[in-house]
Write an enzyme that holds these catalytic residues in place. Structure first.
Site, PDB file in Angstrom:
ATOM      1  N   GLY A  82       2.279   2.665  -5.827  1.00  0.00           N
ATOM      2  CA  GLY A  82       1.387   2.194  -4.771  1.00  0.00           C
ATOM      3  C   GLY A  82       1.253   3.287  -3.732  1.00  0.00           C
ATOM      4  O   GLY A  82       1.293   4.475  -4.052  1.00  0.00           O
ATOM      5  N   CYS A  83       1.126   2.916  -2.484  1.00  0.00           N
ATOM      6  CA  CYS A  83       1.008   3.905  -1.411  1.00  0.00           C
ATOM      7  C   CYS A  83       2.228   4.814  -1.409  1.00  0.00           C
ATOM      8  O   CYS A  83       3.364   4.350  -1.427  1.00  0.00           O
ATOM      9  CB  CYS A  83       0.889   3.189  -0.068  1.00  0.00           C
ATOM     10  SG  CYS A  83       0.900   4.304   1.346  1.00  0.00           S
ATOM     11  N   PHE A  84       1.990   6.109  -1.361  1.00  0.00           N
ATOM     12  CA  PHE A  84       3.128   7.030  -1.454  1.00  0.00           C
ATOM     13  C   PHE A  84       3.963   7.110  -0.184  1.00  0.00           C
ATOM     14  O   PHE A  84       5.071   7.609  -0.208  1.00  0.00           O
ATOM     15  CB  PHE A  84       2.729   8.419  -1.920  1.00  0.00           C
ATOM     16  CG  PHE A  84       1.537   9.074  -1.278  1.00  0.00           C
ATOM     17  CD1 PHE A  84       1.160   8.855   0.039  1.00  0.00           C
ATOM     18  CD2 PHE A  84       0.773   9.961  -2.017  1.00  0.00           C
ATOM     19  CE1 PHE A  84       0.063   9.491   0.604  1.00  0.00           C
ATOM     20  CE2 PHE A  84      -0.320  10.613  -1.471  1.00  0.00           C
ATOM     21  CZ  PHE A  84      -0.675  10.367  -0.159  1.00  0.00           C
ATOM     22  N   TRP A  85       3.482   6.587   0.930  1.00  0.00           N
ATOM     23  CA  TRP A  85       4.267   6.636   2.171  1.00  0.00           C
ATOM     24  C   TRP A  85       5.600   5.909   1.995  1.00  0.00           C
ATOM     25  O   TRP A  85       6.661   6.438   2.291  1.00  0.00           O
ATOM     26  CB  TRP A  85       3.511   6.007   3.326  1.00  0.00           C
ATOM     27  CG  TRP A  85       2.273   6.723   3.764  1.00  0.00           C
ATOM     28  CD1 TRP A  85       1.885   7.993   3.458  1.00  0.00           C
ATOM     29  CD2 TRP A  85       1.258   6.180   4.603  1.00  0.00           C
ATOM     30  NE1 TRP A  85       0.689   8.273   4.057  1.00  0.00           N
ATOM     31  CE2 TRP A  85       0.271   7.176   4.772  1.00  0.00           C
ATOM     32  CE3 TRP A  85       1.089   4.951   5.224  1.00  0.00           C
ATOM     33  CZ2 TRP A  85      -0.857   6.979   5.542  1.00  0.00           C
ATOM     34  CZ3 TRP A  85      -0.050   4.758   5.989  1.00  0.00           C
ATOM     35  CH2 TRP A  85      -1.010   5.765   6.148  1.00  0.00           C
ATOM     36  N   ASP A  89      -2.562  -2.739  -0.866  1.00  0.00           N
ATOM     37  CA  ASP A  89      -3.297  -1.565  -1.343  1.00  0.00           C
ATOM     38  C   ASP A  89      -3.791  -1.804  -2.766  1.00  0.00           C
ATOM     39  O   ASP A  89      -3.006  -2.163  -3.648  1.00  0.00           O
ATOM     40  CB  ASP A  89      -2.397  -0.332  -1.329  1.00  0.00           C
ATOM     41  CG  ASP A  89      -1.921   0.014   0.064  1.00  0.00           C
ATOM     42  OD1 ASP A  89      -2.739  -0.024   0.996  1.00  0.00           O
ATOM     43  OD2 ASP A  89      -0.728   0.327   0.221  1.00  0.00           O
TER      44      ASP A  89
END
Length: 173
Positions: free
Chosen positions: A25-28, A104
């Site tokens: 998913g979101c890499f953060w 996301d």
């Protein structure tokens, strides 16, 4: 049974480190999560396995480049092994969600395990087969050799370290 489980090759880089690329998913949040694991020595947010060169975040968000938001996880195999990292990865994702994690959605948020050492493929395959027995639904995590990975822009690196209240699909715990 433990005897049937494939073993990782010990093909480290010049510093004795191994690499794995994980799309969660979101890499953060994925980057922040993995950098806290003892034995992970470096993480870097990037864009993996797409079909263009030098993509920007805006390019990747178009859903036309084929890239997944990915974290390069560099680890010391003397401290942590591949199976442990995969287990931690499965604690951080919904493996049955296609092209979405949390709020996301889009192909750039798909889940994927991208390996650089072909000897890791049977270990990953065995791990996923065991996980499939434990989940309701079909696991949607793609497993492929890493074709390419481009470093994400500086503002994406260590994003949650710089912005502790930033959005993340992973729970704070």
């Amino acid at each position: 049974s433990p005897a049937a489980q494939p073993q990782a090759s010990q093909k480290p880089d010049a510093q004795g480190l191994r690499s794995l690329y994980l799309a969660g998913g979101c890499f953060w949040g994925t980057e922040h999560y993995f950098k806290q694991i003892d034995g992970v020595v470096a993480t870097e947010a990037g864009y993996a396995n797409g079909n263009t060169r030098n993509p920007t975040y805006e390019d990747v968000c178009s859903n036309e480049t084929g890239f997944a938001e990915t974290v390069h996880v560099q680890y010391d195999p003397a401290k942590v092994d591949l199976v442990f990292l995969l287990d931690m990865y499965f604690h951080a994702i919904d493996p049955t969600s296609l092209n979405q994690q949390g709020n996301d959605y889009g192909t750039q948020y798909r889940t994927g395990i991208y390996y650089v050492d072909a000897a890791d493929e049977p270990i990953i395959g065995h791990f996923l087969a065991e996980q499939q027995k434990k989940v309701n639904g079909t696991i949607c995590v793609e497993v492929l050799p890493l074709r390419n990975c481009y470093r994400a822009e500086d503002y994406h690196q260590n994003y949650l370290g710089k912005h502790p209240n930033g959005y993340c699909h992973l729970p704070r715990r």
